[in-house]
Design an enzyme around this catalytic site. Sequence first.
Site: not given
Length: 352
Positions: A132, A203
């Site tokens: 991420y 996510k």
Amino acid sequence: MAGRGEGSDAVMAGAATGGVEDAYGEDRATEDQPITPWAVSVASGHSLLRDPRHNKGLSFTERERDAHYLRGLLPPVVLPQELQEKRLLQNVRQFQVPLQRYMALMDLQERNERLFYKLLIDNVEELLPVVYTPTVGEACQKYGSIFRRPQGLYISLKEKGRILEVLRNWPEKSIQVIVVTDGERILGLGDLGCQGMGIPVGKLALYTALGGVRPSACLPITIDVGTNNDDLLKDEFYIGLRQKRATGQEYSELLDEFMAAVRQNYGQKVLVQFEDFANHNAFTLLEKYRANHLVFNDDIQGTAAVVLAGLIASRKFVSRTLADHTFLFFGAGEAGTGIAELVALEISNQVT
């Protein structure tokens, strides 16, 4: 591989349950399951090794290799998952460029999902910045160049009037969480259009690694209404619609159809997380759909919840209440506005 939503060990477990097993241990039927898993989900041999949900690589046991026709398709050694994890971590660490580490991990996710999540869970502090932020930002900027295989659903203006049909193209039916973006405000990088898909994918990897949500229950979606990024529109490798971003009624109608189709296809309890929408749409969408859908905006609500939790925790060291303090916000973006609203709500609750 026999068994829907289960590991291949499920094939071996049935003798004690009264199942009927054939000579190869590949078919099984019980009173609770009148049809054989093999008839429902066919994955064996070469196909099994290319199924990321069920592929175990060199971890397939001798018995599993016989049951699933893997003899000769793998080297003879049987490696435990822990040893495979050690080898892959060493390989990832050899890359000096963060984007190369990102691509190596995405390749792993696409061929051996369970090993990918074990690697991520066991090394979360080291690998979270790769999967991420901040690395995913660069990945989104270059998504068209590094694109290999789709990891979610792309819904564009071309699919207007057919969004329900598009949702039904996704192979998993029991979806619990959808993370959706329109790519207009990706991190601090601005409008990346269709290439914002890296954000929902990343996510949802965190939903699984940190929240324990089954990967098969997660669905990343990018809604492509165009982009105002001239560099992308001129990029020969750009994978999205080559037009300026749709706004107004055209945009609103597409989102209305999308939300209605999600509810019809997955039910009212599916969580829809709006991710990295521009300010002028983020607040509007959250307010518009919250009455009839289970919706969440991480930038507005998630950040606010974390900040408020910190403020409440700090009261252990400061005797005064939140209402006795003055809060200064630098900027009025989604996070700042969301924090301000939640802090104000907490103060009003304490006063009343």
